[in-house]
Design a protein around this motif. Structure first.
Motif, short mmCIF file in Angstrom:
data_model
loop_
_atom_site.label_atom_id
_atom_site.label_comp_id
_atom_site.label_asym_id
_atom_site.label_seq_id
_atom_site.Cartn_x
_atom_site.Cartn_y
_atom_site.Cartn_z
N LEU A 272 9.38 21.70 -12.12
CA LEU A 272 8.93 23.00 -11.62
C LEU A 272 9.63 23.31 -10.30
O LEU A 272 9.52 22.53 -9.35
N ILE A 280 12.38 27.22 -14.70
CA ILE A 280 11.83 25.89 -14.94
C ILE A 280 12.83 25.09 -15.77
O ILE A 280 13.34 25.57 -16.79
N LYS A 302 10.37 31.33 -15.15
CA LYS A 302 9.11 30.90 -14.56
C LYS A 302 8.04 31.98 -14.67
O LYS A 302 6.84 31.67 -14.70
#
Length: 391
Positions: A272, A280, A302
């Motif tokens: 992350l 990501i 993301k």
């Protein structure tokens, strides 16, 4: 000339061995443990890794699991999520636990109940300590320098050892067999020389590949050789969207899309980003591949969980593909259990070589002192003997 060369090899073998012996012993012994890290870790810390009875239960969405972790540790940001391929494994959330990148609090969550099973400071975990001992003796950059130099010394020790071992017509059989019923001195020599000969190719390869982690220039040689340029830094691409979609199942959407795009079994790691602008990163190992460490990468937005980019192993540069082979060759995981067993036995024998070598050195040292003392004693006795005068 031949005798001089062997004498030089003998001195190099002796003093480099004495200088690096303790480091080689530690690195080899910890290396033998790391060979079976994947197999031993769930056994050593079962509560952390193994989920409760899960037969007939459905996995909860990743977003629910992350929500539970966030509630339990509200001040710590998640940086990675590890999902093993086995159905009975907990999902591991890595939370930032300090200023350094390696300061991680690992939280194990049962994927079927959402209950937090256990947590631990990753740096304090058994195999994390073993790995730090193996790579840099738990001494950070100073230890990395020591292990790097010792690794180079060990390579020279192996070459000089082969020179000293090389048989002639009279001792060929002795060089290839261990006389188990011999006295301790002879048995110790056989364990050092004969075992050392048989494992030399494997130890040499393991030590040589280990230099990749000790010296950046060794790593660059791989990429310069196969790609014609140094290793390129890889970063997650930027998100394609700028507005976060109001859905509560982004992570689960990414997880399902990953398994659809890459249906092979294998461990999944979600990284992350700490920046809201970056996507990501998903890496998934391919357990169906003929060799280990075949990993494919996917990048997901993301904000909405849509696929941004793929980076498959087959599309990697030759340099990166070769670089990915270094780790399984070094650890013995290249072809699974057969090569792991070879690596384990090799590491154990490598750990024994400094011990048997020191015993040989001490035996010769004390023998030399004993002979010298006996010579002095004989000389003193002669000086005290009265001369016989003939009448």
């Amino acid at each position: 000339m031949k005798g001089t060369f062997k004498k030089i090899a003998s001195q190099l073998h002796l003093w480099l061995g004495v200088s690096s012996g303790l480091v080689v012993f530690i690195v080899a012994l910890t290396g033998s443990l790391l060979v079976f890290e994947d197999e031993l870790e769930p056994v050593i810390d079962k509560q952390f890794h193994i989920a409760a009875a899960h037969e007939g239960k459905q996995r909860l969405p990743l977003d629910v699991l992350q929500s539970n972790v966030t509630k339990a540790f509200p001040a710590k940001n998640p940086v990675r999520i590890t999902i093993e391929s086995e159905a009975d494994r907990n999902v591991i959330f890595g939370l930032k636990n300090g200023k350094k990148e390696k300061d991680i609090l690992s939280v194990a969550v049962d994927p079927y109940t959402g209950i937090i099973a256990a947590s631990r400071i990753e740096q304090d975990a058994f195999f994390s300590v073993v790995l730090r001992l193996h790579r840099y003796l738990c001494l950070e950059e100073t230890g990395k320098t020591i292990t790097g130099i010792s690794c180079v010394m060990f390579l020279i020790i192996m070459i000089t050892g082969l020179v000293l071992w090389w048989p002639n017509r009279k001792n060929t059989k002795q060089r290839f067999t261990i006389k188990w019923n011999a006295k301790f001195k002879r048995l110790n020599w056989d364990l050092h020389a004969v075992f050392g000969f048989y494992v030399l190719p494997f130890v040499f390869i393991i030590a040589l590949t280990g230099l990749v982690w000790s010296y950046k220039w060794v790593n660059n040689i791989i990429f310069m050789t196969f790609d014609g340029k140094p290793q390129q830094k890889r970063e997650a691409p930027a998100n394609l969207s700028t507005i976060k979609t109001p859905i509560s199942s982004t992570l689960e959407k990414i997880y399902k899309a990953t398994n659809q795009t890459l249906p092979n079994p294998g461990k999944i790691l979600l990284t992350l980003p700490q920046s809201d602008s970056l996507s990501i990163t998903i890496s998934k190992a391919d357990d169906n591949a003929p060799i280990a460490n075949i990993v494919n990468f996917l990048y997901f937005d993301k904000n909405n969980g849509n696929l941004v980019k793929t980076r498959l192993y087959a599309e990697e540069t030759k340099g990166m593909q070769v670089r990915r082979l270094i780790y399984p060759i070094h650890t013995g995981s290249l072809l699974g259990w057969p090569t792991k067993i070879v690596a384990f036995l090799t590491a154990l024998i490598a750990a024994s070589l400094p011990v048997t070598g020191v015993v040989i050195w001490l035996g010769r040292k004390f023998k030399g002192k004993k002979v010298k003392n006996q010579a002095i004693k004989v000389g003193n006795n002669k000086s005290r003997t009265k001369p016989v005068i003939a009448n």
